[in-house]
Design a protein around this motif. Structure first.
Motif, short mmCIF file in Angstrom:
data_model
loop_
_atom_site.label_atom_id
_atom_site.label_comp_id
_atom_site.label_asym_id
_atom_site.label_seq_id
_atom_site.Cartn_x
_atom_site.Cartn_y
_atom_site.Cartn_z
N PRO A 182 0.81 -1.23 0.00
CA PRO A 182 0.00 0.00 0.00
C PRO A 182 0.84 1.28 0.00
N ASP A 183 2.05 1.20 0.53
CA ASP A 183 2.87 2.43 0.58
C ASP A 183 3.80 2.59 -0.62
N THR A 184 3.60 1.79 -1.67
CA THR A 184 4.37 1.98 -2.91
C THR A 184 4.12 3.41 -3.43
N PRO A 185 5.19 4.12 -3.80
CA PRO A 185 4.97 5.47 -4.30
C PRO A 185 4.15 5.49 -5.59
N ALA A 186 3.33 6.53 -5.72
CA ALA A 186 2.49 6.70 -6.91
C ALA A 186 2.42 8.20 -7.20
N ALA A 187 2.06 8.53 -8.42
CA ALA A 187 1.86 9.95 -8.75
C ALA A 187 0.74 10.07 -9.76
N VAL A 204 0.12 4.16 -3.40
CA VAL A 204 -0.92 3.38 -4.06
C VAL A 204 -2.23 3.42 -3.26
N SER A 205 -2.12 3.40 -1.92
CA SER A 205 -3.34 3.33 -1.10
C SER A 205 -4.05 4.68 -0.98
N THR A 206 -3.42 5.77 -1.46
CA THR A 206 -4.07 7.08 -1.33
C THR A 206 -4.39 7.71 -2.69
N LEU A 207 -4.39 6.90 -3.74
CA LEU A 207 -4.65 7.44 -5.08
C LEU A 207 -6.02 8.11 -5.17
N ALA A 208 -7.05 7.41 -4.71
CA ALA A 208 -8.41 7.92 -4.88
C ALA A 208 -8.61 9.20 -4.07
N THR A 223 0.80 6.94 -12.30
CA THR A 223 2.07 6.23 -12.39
C THR A 223 2.36 5.61 -11.04
N VAL A 224 2.90 4.40 -11.08
CA VAL A 224 3.08 3.62 -9.85
C VAL A 224 4.42 2.90 -9.90
N GLY A 225 5.11 2.89 -8.77
CA GLY A 225 6.29 2.02 -8.69
C GLY A 225 7.47 2.67 -7.99
N GLY A 226 8.46 1.83 -7.71
CA GLY A 226 9.65 2.25 -6.99
C GLY A 226 10.45 3.30 -7.75
N PHE A 227 10.17 3.46 -9.05
CA PHE A 227 10.91 4.49 -9.81
C PHE A 227 10.66 5.88 -9.24
N LEU A 228 9.57 6.03 -8.50
CA LEU A 228 9.24 7.33 -7.91
C LEU A 228 9.98 7.55 -6.58
N GLY A 229 10.65 6.52 -6.10
CA GLY A 229 11.44 6.68 -4.89
C GLY A 229 12.87 7.09 -5.25
N ASP A 230 13.80 7.06 -4.29
CA ASP A 230 15.15 7.39 -4.71
C ASP A 230 16.19 6.34 -4.32
N THR A 231 15.76 5.09 -4.22
CA THR A 231 16.70 3.99 -4.03
C THR A 231 16.88 3.29 -5.37
N PHE A 232 18.10 3.28 -5.87
CA PHE A 232 18.36 2.60 -7.14
C PHE A 232 19.85 2.40 -7.28
N GLU A 233 20.26 1.58 -8.23
CA GLU A 233 21.68 1.38 -8.52
C GLU A 233 22.07 2.29 -9.67
N ARG A 234 23.32 2.77 -9.68
CA ARG A 234 23.74 3.56 -10.84
C ARG A 234 23.87 2.65 -12.07
N SER A 235 23.87 3.27 -13.25
CA SER A 235 23.87 2.48 -14.50
C SER A 235 25.23 1.86 -14.75
N LYS A 236 25.24 0.77 -15.49
CA LYS A 236 26.49 0.18 -15.97
C LYS A 236 27.09 1.07 -17.06
N LEU A 237 26.21 1.65 -17.87
CA LEU A 237 26.63 2.39 -19.07
C LEU A 237 27.67 3.45 -18.73
N TYR A 238 27.50 4.14 -17.62
CA TYR A 238 28.41 5.24 -17.28
C TYR A 238 29.31 4.89 -16.09
#
Ligand code: SAH
Length: 251
Positions: A182-187, A204-208, A223-238
């Motif tokens: 329920p606490d997954t970030p959404a926008a 997700v639980s407060t969309l409505a 839009t829904v998902g962890g991409f809206l948070g700020d925990t992630f790995e840096r890219s391999k590309l760079y």
């Protein structure tokens, strides 16, 4: 000849150069008046015939095209965002095929890209999600059972929901039933790239309740998902320790 043209997500200057050229040269423009920015029609020639497809049926659209084609006119069919996403273009193409009328497609900036820009977000973050699921709640247009929101939510990938702003209670229930916590970030992104764009970040639980509190009932993407948070790995590309076709890794 009919040119299907993507108008972009809202801002007038987001149409492609090719799309603008088509508008400037068209003799007939049939535009999706309920969603496109009608300022785009200012690019049309003075004598260009304009038709708002929001008030028309498929048959009426095709009749206009058949008549214009007979008069050897250049026709633009202007769709919001990119025509390939919920654009109802296939049924038009089928009719044009039947009548031997040639057509092409000029892509546009879909609102899901406009929304990412508004959010200053990346949908595909390493270690968070490498997949974007675009879907919608079933409304008057049904969605195949194999694509139920709950089954798509089970991937816990990035999700972008079109055409669902009126069904947010059901949507959040299905997203949670499928597997998102329920606490997954959404926008909620209302009118991405328009002057009156609005971004409401929630979970997700407060969309409505968030949509209700902000009087958002349409022209929005969820839009829904962890991409809206700020925990992630840096890219391999760079990553300095990672060689690519264009760059040697540093020792
Ligand atoms: N072909 C379009 C989508 C048409 S379906 C595209 O590529 O964007 C219409 C739905 O798209 C709306 O109900 C809404 O969910 C979404 N939409 C269109 N423009 C939008 C915008 N500027 N901001 C947010 N959502 C938008």
């Amino acid at each position: 000849m009919v040119h299907f043209v993507g108008a972009g997500s809202g801002a007038v200057d987001l149409i492609t150069v090719r799309g603008k050229n088509f508008l400037e040269n068209a003799d007939v423009i049939i535009y999706a008046g309920s969603l496109i920015n009608t300022e785009l029609l200012n690019y049309a020639k003075e004598e260009c015939e304009l038709y708002d497809s929001a008030k028309m049926t498929l048959e009426e659209v095709i009749d206009i095209i058949l008549k214009a084609e007979k008069e050897e006119k250049m026709i633009v069919r202007l769709h919001t965002g990119d025509p390939s996403i919920y654009g109802a273009i296939k049924e038009q193409m089928k009719e044009l095929d039947k009548h031997g009328i040639d057509y092409d497609v000029c892509p546009g900036v879909s609102s899901f890209c406009g929304a990412a820009a508004a959010l200053k977000a990346e949908y595909t973050l390493p270690d968070v999600s490498q997949t974007v699921i675009i879907s919608r709640m079933a409304g008057r247009t049904p969605v195949p059972e194999k694509e139920s929101i709950a089954s798509l939510a089970a991937h816990k990938a990035t999700m972008v929901l079109f055409l669902s702003t009126g069904l947010l209670n059901e949507l959040q229930t299905e997203l949670i039933r499928g597997g998102y916590s329920p606490d997954t970030p959404a926008a909620i992104v209302y009118k991405a790239t328009w002057d009156d764009e609005k971004i409401c970040r929630c979970t997700v639980s407060t969309l409505a309740e968030t949509a209700a509190a902000n009087n958002i009932t349409k022209t929005a993407l969820i839009t829904v998902g962890g991409f809206l948070g700020d925990t992630f790995e840096r890219s391999k590309l760079y990553d300095p320790s990672f060689s690519t076709e264009f760059r040697e890794a540093s020792k």
